[in-house]
Design an enzyme around this catalytic site. Structure first.
Site, PDB file in Angstrom:
ATOM      1  N   LYS A 179      45.836  39.595  33.253  1.00 61.01           N
ATOM      2  CA  LYS A 179      45.264  40.837  33.781  1.00 61.01           C
ATOM      3  C   LYS A 179      46.214  41.535  34.753  1.00 61.01           C
ATOM      4  O   LYS A 179      46.424  42.734  34.670  1.00 61.01           O
ATOM      5  CB  LYS A 179      43.946  40.569  34.535  1.00 61.01           C
ATOM      6  CG  LYS A 179      42.865  39.907  33.723  1.00 61.01           C
ATOM      7  CD  LYS A 179      41.559  39.796  34.503  1.00 61.01           C
ATOM      8  CE  LYS A 179      41.613  38.940  35.747  1.00 61.01           C
ATOM      9  NZ  LYS A 179      41.892  37.522  35.525  1.00 61.01           N
ATOM     10  N   ARG A 225      33.322  40.156  38.753  1.00 55.75           N
ATOM     11  CA  ARG A 225      33.433  38.776  38.282  1.00 55.75           C
ATOM     12  C   ARG A 225      32.075  38.107  38.152  1.00 55.75           C
ATOM     13  O   ARG A 225      32.008  36.945  37.743  1.00 55.75           O
ATOM     14  CB  ARG A 225      34.261  37.981  39.287  1.00 55.75           C
ATOM     15  CG  ARG A 225      35.688  37.700  38.828  1.00 55.75           C
ATOM     16  CD  ARG A 225      36.344  37.001  39.981  1.00 55.75           C
ATOM     17  NE  ARG A 225      37.435  36.152  39.692  1.00 55.75           N
ATOM     18  CZ  ARG A 225      38.717  36.499  39.904  1.00 55.75           C
ATOM     19  NH1 ARG A 225      39.041  37.704  40.276  1.00 55.75           N
ATOM     20  NH2 ARG A 225      39.669  35.611  39.725  1.00 55.75           N
ATOM     21  N   ARG A 246      53.379  29.787  37.036  1.00 57.88           N
ATOM     22  CA  ARG A 246      53.448  31.139  37.617  1.00 57.88           C
ATOM     23  C   ARG A 246      54.138  31.126  38.978  1.00 57.88           C
ATOM     24  O   ARG A 246      53.913  30.257  39.804  1.00 57.88           O
ATOM     25  CB  ARG A 246      52.024  31.692  37.777  1.00 57.88           C
ATOM     26  CG  ARG A 246      52.004  33.027  38.500  1.00 57.88           C
ATOM     27  CD  ARG A 246      50.753  33.793  38.217  1.00 57.88           C
ATOM     28  NE  ARG A 246      49.569  33.241  38.858  1.00 57.88           N
ATOM     29  CZ  ARG A 246      48.349  33.786  38.712  1.00 57.88           C
ATOM     30  NH1 ARG A 246      48.179  34.841  37.961  1.00 57.88           N
ATOM     31  NH2 ARG A 246      47.320  33.247  39.315  1.00 57.88           N
ATOM     32  N   ARG A 272      51.349  30.231  44.139  1.00 54.20           N
ATOM     33  CA  ARG A 272      50.081  30.421  44.832  1.00 54.20           C
ATOM     34  C   ARG A 272      49.395  29.081  45.069  1.00 54.20           C
ATOM     35  O   ARG A 272      49.428  28.212  44.202  1.00 54.20           O
ATOM     36  CB  ARG A 272      49.158  31.319  43.989  1.00 54.20           C
ATOM     37  CG  ARG A 272      49.474  32.771  44.130  1.00 54.20           C
ATOM     38  CD  ARG A 272      48.686  33.630  43.178  1.00 54.20           C
ATOM     39  NE  ARG A 272      47.265  33.284  43.053  1.00 54.20           N
ATOM     40  CZ  ARG A 272      46.398  33.996  42.336  1.00 54.20           C
ATOM     41  NH1 ARG A 272      46.799  35.091  41.718  1.00 54.20           N
ATOM     42  NH2 ARG A 272      45.138  33.637  42.244  1.00 54.20           N
ATOM     43  N   ARG A 289      38.803  26.876  38.905  1.00 52.31           N
ATOM     44  CA  ARG A 289      38.667  28.331  38.738  1.00 52.31           C
ATOM     45  C   ARG A 289      38.217  28.669  37.318  1.00 52.31           C
ATOM     46  O   ARG A 289      37.462  29.607  37.108  1.00 52.31           O
ATOM     47  CB  ARG A 289      40.005  29.018  39.055  1.00 52.31           C
ATOM     48  CG  ARG A 289      40.322  28.990  40.557  1.00 52.31           C
ATOM     49  CD  ARG A 289      41.791  29.228  40.829  1.00 52.31           C
ATOM     50  NE  ARG A 289      42.243  30.539  40.408  1.00 52.31           N
ATOM     51  CZ  ARG A 289      43.505  30.829  40.081  1.00 52.31           C
ATOM     52  NH1 ARG A 289      44.438  29.884  40.114  1.00 52.31           N
ATOM     53  NH2 ARG A 289      43.844  32.034  39.745  1.00 52.31           N
TER      54      ARG A 289
HETATM   55  P1  AMP Z   1      42.677  36.265  41.426  1.00 53.70           P
HETATM   56  O1  AMP Z   1      43.980  36.632  42.026  1.00 53.70           O
HETATM   57  O2  AMP Z   1      42.013  37.427  40.729  1.00 53.70           O
HETATM   58  O3  AMP Z   1      42.758  35.041  40.546  1.00 53.70           O
HETATM   59  O4  AMP Z   1      41.696  35.894  42.653  1.00 53.70           O
HETATM   60  C1  AMP Z   1      42.003  34.830  43.531  1.00 53.70           C
HETATM   61  C2  AMP Z   1      40.759  34.384  44.258  1.00 53.70           C
HETATM   62  O5  AMP Z   1      40.223  35.482  45.029  1.00 53.70           O
HETATM   63  C3  AMP Z   1      39.597  33.956  43.369  1.00 53.70           C
HETATM   64  O6  AMP Z   1      39.722  32.600  42.937  1.00 53.70           O
HETATM   65  C4  AMP Z   1      38.405  34.163  44.290  1.00 53.70           C
HETATM   66  O7  AMP Z   1      38.321  33.157  45.281  1.00 53.70           O
HETATM   67  C5  AMP Z   1      38.800  35.454  45.000  1.00 53.70           C
HETATM   68  N1  AMP Z   1      38.319  36.645  44.254  1.00 53.70           N
HETATM   69  C6  AMP Z   1      39.086  37.609  43.654  1.00 53.70           C
HETATM   70  N2  AMP Z   1      38.303  38.535  43.076  1.00 53.70           N
HETATM   71  C7  AMP Z   1      37.022  38.157  43.308  1.00 53.70           C
HETATM   72  C8  AMP Z   1      35.749  38.695  42.944  1.00 53.70           C
HETATM   73  N3  AMP Z   1      35.635  39.832  42.225  1.00 53.70           N
HETATM   74  N4  AMP Z   1      34.645  38.029  43.355  1.00 53.70           N
HETATM   75  C9  AMP Z   1      34.730  36.912  44.081  1.00 53.70           C
HETATM   76  N5  AMP Z   1      35.885  36.340  44.435  1.00 53.70           N
HETATM   77  C10 AMP Z   1      37.023  36.950  44.063  1.00 53.70           C
END
Ligand code: AMP
Length: 216
Positions: A13, A88, A127, A160, A171
């Site tokens: 994404k 999400r 990554r 990360r 996740r």
């Molecule tokens: P990502 O970079 O999109 O994988 O997001 C990293 C982390 O941020 C996720 O594992 C969640 O802990 C938090 N996060 C990001 N977007 C959301 C969302 N829309 N709702 C809840 N938690 C989020």
């Protein structure tokens, strides 16, 4: 252009959203990036989000929704946006609908990047992200020509904290439990497109444009 990108962690994404945002000059809104920035700057939001992020859990809906309500009202969203990582959960999808209704805006598309679990684990564990500009590389599939430095800005590449295999599996479980219902929520609507997530985001961008009948 107003588009939602859905997909499991590691579906691609972020890479696709960055390409689209550059090509169409629209805002790239990544909730994960906003949280990471807040964690880095040790803001109250960052301190709250960190606990959930480190555990591979979702930040509670009310926090995310309030943050997105503010973000979508910022002037750079007037030309359009790509949502990367939001909504999400189904309550987030409903909150988004309400925000857009208040702003008199509608969505042009919801794109689901479909990828199998083992590919995701391989991708995420390899990554590497640039600390300065956020560019994304992969030690196996897309290494930086400058080793542990970013090709674009020379920044340091790092892994990360939530990209360890243990947290990745958590996740993914969260994705199947809480985000898969969001896919069903949008699937019946005519603006929904499912793309098999490939390694190369250029081909994904082309597929996406073909699915929406050309550029905009
Ligand atoms: P990502 O970079 O999109 O994988 O997001 C990293 C982390 O941020 C996720 O594992 C969640 O802990 C938090 N996060 C990001 N977007 C959301 C969302 N829309 N709702 C809840 N938690 C989020």
């Amino acid at each position: 252009m107003r588009i939602i990108l859905l997909g499991s962690p590691g579906a691609g994404k972020g890479t696709l959203a960055a390409e689209m945002s550059k090509k169409y000059s629209v805002a790239h809104i990544s909730t994960g990036d906003i949280f990471r920035e807040n964690v880095k700057n040790n803001t109250p939001l960052g301190r709250e989000a960190r606990y959930y992020m480190d555990a591979g859990k979702l930040v509670p809906d009310d926090i995310v929704n309030a943050m997105m309500e503010d973000r979508l009202r910022e002037p750079d969203c007037e030309k359009g946006f790509i949502l990367d990582g939001f909504p999400r959960t189904v309550p987030q999808a409903k909150a988004l609908e309400k925000i857009l209704e208040d702003l008199h805006l509608s969505l042009d598309g919801v794109v689901f990047l479909d990828v199998d679990e083992e590919t995701v684990v391989k991708r995420l564990s390899g990554r590497r992200t640039c600390r300065s500009c956020g560019a994304i590389y992969n030690v196996a599939f897309r290494p930086s020509a400058k080793g542990d430095r970013c090709e674009k800005c020379g920044g340091e590449l790092y892994q990360r904290e939530d990209d360890s295999e243990e947290v990745i599996r958590k996740r993914l479980k969260v994705f199947y439990d809480q985000t898969a219902p969001v896919i069903s929520y949008y699937e019946g609507k005519n603006m929904f497109v499912r793309l098999r997530s490939a390694r190369n985001s250029h081909s994904l961008l082309e597929e996406l444009e073909a699915a929406f009948g050309g550029t905009e």
